[in-house]
Design a protein around this motif. Structure first.
Motif, short mmCIF file in Angstrom:
data_model
loop_
_atom_site.label_atom_id
_atom_site.label_comp_id
_atom_site.label_asym_id
_atom_site.label_seq_id
_atom_site.Cartn_x
_atom_site.Cartn_y
_atom_site.Cartn_z
N SER A 30 38.58 29.50 44.29
CA SER A 30 37.78 29.50 43.08
C SER A 30 37.37 28.09 42.68
O SER A 30 38.17 27.15 42.76
N PRO A 31 36.12 27.91 42.24
CA PRO A 31 35.68 26.59 41.75
C PRO A 31 36.18 26.29 40.34
O PRO A 31 36.05 25.18 39.86
N THR A 32 36.73 27.31 39.65
CA THR A 32 37.23 27.11 38.29
C THR A 32 38.74 27.29 38.26
O THR A 32 39.34 27.85 39.19
N ARG A 33 39.35 26.84 37.19
CA ARG A 33 40.81 26.84 37.07
C ARG A 33 41.36 28.27 36.99
O ARG A 33 40.87 29.09 36.22
N VAL A 34 42.38 28.52 37.79
CA VAL A 34 43.09 29.79 37.73
C VAL A 34 44.20 29.65 36.69
O VAL A 34 45.11 28.83 36.83
N VAL A 35 44.12 30.46 35.64
CA VAL A 35 45.10 30.38 34.55
C VAL A 35 46.44 30.95 34.98
O VAL A 35 47.50 30.39 34.67
N GLY A 36 46.42 32.05 35.70
CA GLY A 36 47.68 32.65 36.13
C GLY A 36 47.45 33.89 36.96
O GLY A 36 46.35 34.41 37.07
N VAL A 37 48.54 34.34 37.57
CA VAL A 37 48.54 35.52 38.42
C VAL A 37 49.68 36.42 37.97
O VAL A 37 50.79 35.94 37.70
N SER A 38 49.44 37.72 37.89
CA SER A 38 50.47 38.67 37.47
C SER A 38 50.39 39.93 38.31
O SER A 38 49.43 40.14 39.06
N ALA A 39 51.40 40.77 38.19
CA ALA A 39 51.44 42.02 38.96
C ALA A 39 50.39 43.00 38.44
O ALA A 39 50.09 43.04 37.24
N GLY A 40 49.84 43.81 39.34
CA GLY A 40 48.83 44.79 38.96
C GLY A 40 49.43 46.12 38.57
O GLY A 40 50.66 46.27 38.49
N LEU A 41 48.57 47.09 38.35
CA LEU A 41 49.03 48.42 37.98
C LEU A 41 49.70 49.13 39.15
O LEU A 41 50.55 50.00 38.94
N ASN A 42 49.33 48.75 40.37
CA ASN A 42 49.91 49.34 41.57
C ASN A 42 50.67 48.28 42.35
O ASN A 42 50.39 47.08 42.22
N PRO A 43 51.66 48.68 43.17
CA PRO A 43 52.52 47.69 43.84
C PRO A 43 51.79 46.70 44.73
O PRO A 43 52.28 45.60 44.96
N ASP A 44 50.62 47.08 45.29
CA ASP A 44 49.91 46.19 46.21
C ASP A 44 48.77 45.44 45.52
O ASP A 44 47.85 44.96 46.18
N GLU A 45 48.82 45.30 44.20
CA GLU A 45 47.74 44.66 43.46
C GLU A 45 48.22 43.41 42.73
O GLU A 45 49.37 43.33 42.29
N LEU A 46 47.32 42.45 42.63
CA LEU A 46 47.53 41.23 41.85
C LEU A 46 46.39 41.09 40.85
O LEU A 46 45.24 41.38 41.18
N VAL A 47 46.73 40.63 39.66
CA VAL A 47 45.74 40.35 38.63
C VAL A 47 45.57 38.84 38.54
O VAL A 47 46.53 38.11 38.27
N VAL A 48 44.36 38.36 38.78
CA VAL A 48 44.06 36.93 38.77
C VAL A 48 43.20 36.62 37.54
O VAL A 48 42.16 37.25 37.34
N THR A 49 43.66 35.67 36.73
CA THR A 49 42.95 35.28 35.51
C THR A 49 42.39 33.88 35.67
O THR A 49 43.12 32.95 36.05
N GLN A 50 41.10 33.74 35.42
CA GLN A 50 40.43 32.44 35.47
C GLN A 50 39.90 32.09 34.08
O GLN A 50 39.37 32.95 33.37
N ALA A 51 40.06 30.83 33.72
CA ALA A 51 39.76 30.42 32.36
C ALA A 51 38.35 30.75 31.94
O ALA A 51 38.09 31.19 30.83
N ALA A 52 37.39 30.53 32.81
CA ALA A 52 35.98 30.68 32.44
C ALA A 52 35.27 31.83 33.13
O ALA A 52 34.12 32.11 32.83
N GLN A 53 35.93 32.51 34.05
CA GLN A 53 35.26 33.55 34.83
C GLN A 53 35.78 34.94 34.58
O GLN A 53 35.17 35.91 35.01
N GLY A 54 36.90 35.08 33.90
CA GLY A 54 37.39 36.41 33.57
C GLY A 54 38.60 36.82 34.38
O GLY A 54 39.40 36.00 34.82
N VAL A 55 38.73 38.13 34.59
CA VAL A 55 39.91 38.73 35.21
C VAL A 55 39.48 39.58 36.39
O VAL A 55 38.49 40.32 36.32
N ALA A 56 40.21 39.46 37.49
CA ALA A 56 39.91 40.24 38.69
C ALA A 56 41.20 40.81 39.26
O ALA A 56 42.28 40.22 39.12
N VAL A 57 41.09 41.96 39.91
CA VAL A 57 42.23 42.62 40.56
C VAL A 57 42.00 42.61 42.06
O VAL A 57 40.92 43.01 42.53
N TYR A 58 43.01 42.14 42.81
CA TYR A 58 42.90 42.04 44.26
C TYR A 58 43.99 42.87 44.92
O TYR A 58 45.11 43.01 44.40
#
Length: 243
Positions: free
Chosen positions: A23-51
């Motif tokens: 990411s070209p912008t700062r990653v605020v943090g990473v947390s567990a997703g709703l399912n065991p194989d998911e990660l929630v990635v939060t970026q300060a200026a770009q929002g939230v994505a699930v991988y």
């Protein structure tokens, strides 16, 4: 020979790291997703994505307006199937997993900056928002946080009370599950590490007793939380650095 082989099997191993996001912008943090194989990635200026951590594919993402700055890692709350995020360290807002767009506005405003948002199965459909002053509020998860309610706190300490004094700040907080079946029946403890202006450290331990509503049995929603008076223990100073 058997002992050596068993020891080799028990050694922890780490797989080869893989890159999920660049990411070209700062990653605020990473947390567990709703399912065991998911990660929630939060970026300060770009929002939230699930991988998906196996395929490294992005499952879904929510963009936020440029003026919305996320200050904490968003969390996925499995019980309510909602996501919660913190804006500018002072406002908590949420949205449902099927929601297409997120404005980032509204939400619940807190007097003290938010240190961390904690969740536990014992809190059912709610989370604990802990402030830097040591305060703790129980918030019911909702896709429309302005309509969310704080379960009434009863007992010796209000849910809005701070454990830290005016010259202390909370540096870390966590929810600790307690053994069940032992009196008194307090399934949770809220731990907070406090630091004074002089640098002295102490640990605050506060028992919590969630109260369920209705006759839903094991799936009954949370009605209230009893907060008990905290026990504060001074911690020894860290050893001086080696010369």
């Amino acid at each position: 020979r058997f002992t050596a082989s068993w020891a080799r099997c028990m050694r922890p191993t780490l797989g080869t790291p893989v890159r999920i996001l660049s990411s070209p912008t700062r990653v605020v943090g990473v947390s567990a997703g709703l399912n065991p194989d998911e990660l929630v990635v939060t970026q300060a200026a770009q929002g939230v994505a699930v991988y998906n951590v196996v395929s490294r594919a992005r499952i879904t993402a929510w963009s936020l307006p440029a003026e919305v700055r996320l200050s904490h890692a968003a969390i996925a709350h499995a019980s309510s199937r909602c996501y919660l995020a913190v804006r500018d360290r002072s406002s908590l807002f949420g949205w449902g997993e099927a929601q297409a767009e997120v404005s980032g506005g509204g939400g619940l405003a807190f007097e003290a900056p938010i240190l961390v948002v904690l969740q536990s199965p014992a809190l059912r459909d709610a989370v604990a928002a802990v402030g830097v002053d040591g305060s703790a509020s129980i918030i019911r998860c909702s896709a429309t946080m302005p309509a969310a309610q704080k379960p009434a706190a009863t007992g010796a300490v209000s849910s809005a009370a701070a454990t830290a004094s005016d010259d202390q700040l909370a540096m870390w907080a966590a929810l600790l599950p307690l053994p069940t079946g032992l009196p008194p029946h307090h399934p949770l403890a809220l731990l907070a590490l406090l630091r004074s202006r002089a640098g002295a450290l102490s640990l605050s331990v506060r028992a919590l007793a969630p109260q369920l509503s209705g006759s839903g049995g094991g799936k009954a929603p949370l009605a209230s939380v009893v907060f008990f008076s905290p026990l504060t223990m001074p911690l020894p100073p860290p050893p001086p650095p080696a010369s």
